[in-house]
Motif scaffolding. Structure first.
Motif: not given
Length: 707
Positions: A66, A71, A22, A150, A64, A26
């Protein structure tokens, strides 16, 4: 370090790995989408994302909040207005092999309830390597342009988009509301000319056309964008006041009729075989197109079927991107360096004439080991046709999801006269100790141990690393400085915990007065060291840097023994590799004989290394593993699973047992409390009967633990 296969991960490992992925993804998204300065290649990014998805598929309860799989892109950069997309701008699922494409087609058929031989038509088009852009027209007038951001919120780049010649300002015959989506890119010729102008003006040049296009579109000053040779391909749409057409292919033709550039290679295909044939055709044309592509996109052609298929959280079910293999490049091998790791491994590294591979400049690559250099595998069989690697050779380099690039091949036709075979050192280049290679091991290792400065420094770096003591302010750079410091040297982990006292006793050359340090930073460092005097048992075991004992093994050992005292006493009693303590050690599920031998050898009481460990522990408070809830019927019990479990996977059963405080072993011994046997149970069930250990089936196990 080689990653463990997903199917071998424990739940604890999976949780740690998902957190790592993650964070890495990111950071990659921010570098690529927000900063226009990618730090890893597309292939490496794809490999990280595939691994994240595979772990989530195996451990769905660990997903998770996130999760990178949910995403798209990254947050918008400061300085731009924000635009909320009326229809989300999603990314695409990736395919990397023919099997992935066939599976995609099968999933589409099954989701729609169609027969296996039912024909579903798809479009195939090149996947442009640029920056996604959404253009909103109302009453035929361009009123807004936005980046993907995003996926939910993008950047308002309307004024910049108006400067791109390929983008129409007004449309005739368009729906009242039309949101056109496509890719901003830069041709190879325009990119080369731009870099020439940048260099002539003494300004920064760009690494590749994608970076140049993204950086040009995302300028706060539209005049800069106007000076850059940007182009645009339309390939999709967002919000519409009325449909463009009944099919994907016809809708793209409609966009072309409205004045948008569309890719002329877009075509229709029936089934996976036709898709793969088109993939191969476009791949063969790749070098001649004059712009960068990184794959082929397949989409269900019937828009009504697209609507039925719908979307997952971040990707449509009706489309997939078939990515090209990792890029290759040829360059000259300037030298071969030997690096010594914390376990003494001598690792050869190729020093290369810098070359761009997959958008990243590469100057070093791994050569694995001496066999790889010699052109053979660990069994002595030839690789690369038996071609060895020599300094001065032209070598083929690739990046395929690895942090360090690899050397794939050698061009013997360009080998220089007089080039000599590389002689792998038999002595450590750091300390001069003999470097031995054990039978069955592909790696040659320095025997110097603690006297080898390279091993000592690497062990100290490992000791303070994130998964170990994680001492803030004491990273790899500081470790190297302290190791060579003549006043306050740190040669062993225990020295770290005497640093403050030694500094206090040294009035003439205080650490705070040295370059790179100040009163505040020194105070923070000493406070961080003090905070780590209390450490969980699993972190301490991992921090010792014992070969074959990683984070997972450390966690297993800590959970099994509970306290440092119990652990070290058991290891001492197992040092002869016989007796009940040895049997108990190798029975811990996930440890095994190789790890157990490495452990007892490293911790032998007569070793100098053990004396340093005992000294270290004297400075620490080692936290025991928290005991499981007292009402758990299996807390503290040693359980063995054997045979086929039908209602859960072996990994799930093991994770549940450990969560309830049980110790899961891989073999049956006199210390085993319970054996859970499914169909096909063999020798373990027999061992349990012989030893009088209780045996229950899976249903009884579930009743015992409460379902």
């Amino acid at each position: 370090m080689t990653e463990k296969a997903v199917e071998t991960l424990t739940e604890a490992e999976a949780r740690v790995e998902l957190a790592r992925l993650a964070k890495a993804l990111a950071a990659a998204n921010t570098a690529y989408h927000t900063l226009d300065a990618p730090e890893i290649s597309d292939a490496e990014y794809d490999a990280l994302k595939r691994r994240n998805l595979a772990i989530e598929a195996r451990f769905p309860w660990l997903k998770r909040a996130d999760s990178p799989s949910d995403q798209v892109g990254a947050a918008v950069a400061e300085g731009f207005g924000k635009v909320t997309h009326r229809v989300r701008m999603l990314s695409l699922e990736n395919a990397f092999a023919a099997e992935d494409v066939a599976e995609f087609v099968d999933r589409v058929r099954k989701f729609l309830g169609l027969a296996e031989d039912a024909v579903v038509r798809f479009t195939a088009e090149p996947k442009i390597d640029g920056l996604s852009l959404s253009l909103r027209y109302e009453q035929g007038v361009l009123i807004q342009a936005a980046t993907r951001g995003d996926g939910e919120v993008g950047e308002d780049v309307t004024q910049n988009a108006r400067t791109i010649a390929d983008i129409p300002q007004r449309l005739t015959g368009a729906p009242d509301v039309l949101e056109v989506r496509g890719e901003v890119y830069m041709s190879h010729a325009d990119f080369a000319a731009l870099n020439d102008r940048q260099a002539a003006a003494g300004e920064k040049t760009f690494a590749n056309p994608r970076n140049a296009a993204a950086g040009s579109l995302r300028q706060l000053d539209a005049r800069i964008t106007a000076s850059r040779p940007l182009r645009f391909f339309a390939y999709a749409w967002g919000e519409l006041s009325e449909p463009l057409a009944a099919t994907q292919f016809e809708a793209i033709a409609r966009l072309a009729a409205l004045g948008f550039p569309t890719n002329p290679l877009t075509t229709l295909c029936d089934g996976p075989e036709a898709l793969l044939a088109e993939y191969r055709r476009i791949e063969a044309l790749r070098a001649t197109l004059g712009y960068d592509i990184d794959g082929v996109v397949y989409k269900v052609n019937d828009l009504a079927l697209q609507a039925r298929l719908g979307f997952r959280s971040s990707t449509p079910r009706w489309a997939i991107a078939h990515k090209f293999p990792a890029e290759l490049a040829w360059t000259e091998l300037l030298g071969i360096d030997i690096q010594v790791g914390r376990t003494g491994a001598l690792s050869p590294v190729a020093r290369l004439k810098p070359v761009t591979v997959g958008g990243v400049v590469v100057s070093n690559a791994t050569l694995h080991n001496e066999d790889y250099i010699a052109g053979r595998d660990s069994r002595g069989e030839p690789i690369r046709g038996g071609k060895d690697i020599r300094v001065g050779d032209w070598v083929q380099v690739y990046r395929a999801g690895d942090v360090i690039p690899k050397v794939a091949d050698v061009d013997l036709s360009r080998r220089k006269d007089g080039a000599q075979p590389f002689v792998f050192p038999k002595f450590c280049p750091e300390c001069g100790s003999p470097a031995h290679r054990e039978d069955g091991d592909s790696v040659r290792r320095c025997t110097g141990g603690l006297i080898c400065p390279a091993q000592a420094v690497e062990r100290l770096k490992h000791f303070v690393s994130r998964g170990a003591f994680d001492i803030e302010g004491l990273g790899a750079k500081q470790i190297e400085l302290f190791y060579r410091d003549p006043i306050l040297p740190v040669k062993t982990p225990a020295d770290i915990f005497t640093l403050a006292a030694r500094d206090a006793a040294n009035p003439l050359q205080k650490l705070k007065n040295r370059e790179g340090f100040g009163e505040v930073s020194v105070a923070k460092l000493f406070a961080a060291i003090e905070a780590r005097r209390t450490i969980p048992l699993d972190r301490l075991i991992y921090a010792l840097g014992i070969r074959h004992i990683g984070e997972t093994s450390s966690s297993l050992l800590a959970r099994h023994y509970g306290t440092w005292e119990a652990f070290i006493t058991a290891i001492d009693r197992a040092r002869d590799q016989t007796g009940p303590e040895w049997e108990e050690l190798i029975a811990i599920d996930g440890i095994g004989v190789v790890s157990a031998r490495a452990l007892v050898d490293a911790l032998r009481p007569e070793n100098a290394e053990r004396a340093e460990i005992d000294r270290l522990v004297g400075f620490l408070t080692v936290l025991p593993v928290a005991a499981a809830a007292s009402d758990s019927p299996v807390a503290g019990k040693t359980v063995v699973f054997t045979g086929t479990l039908e209602k859960m996977t072996r990994a799930e059963a093991k994770a549940r047992a450990e969560a309830l405080g049980a110790k899961v072993a891989g073999s049956v011994s006199a210390r085993t409390d319970l054996v859970v046997a499914g169909p096909g149970a063999g020798s373990k069930a027999k061992d349990a009967e012989r030893l009088g250990v209780a045996i229950i089936d899976e249903d009884a196990w579930l009743r015992l633990i409460g379902g």
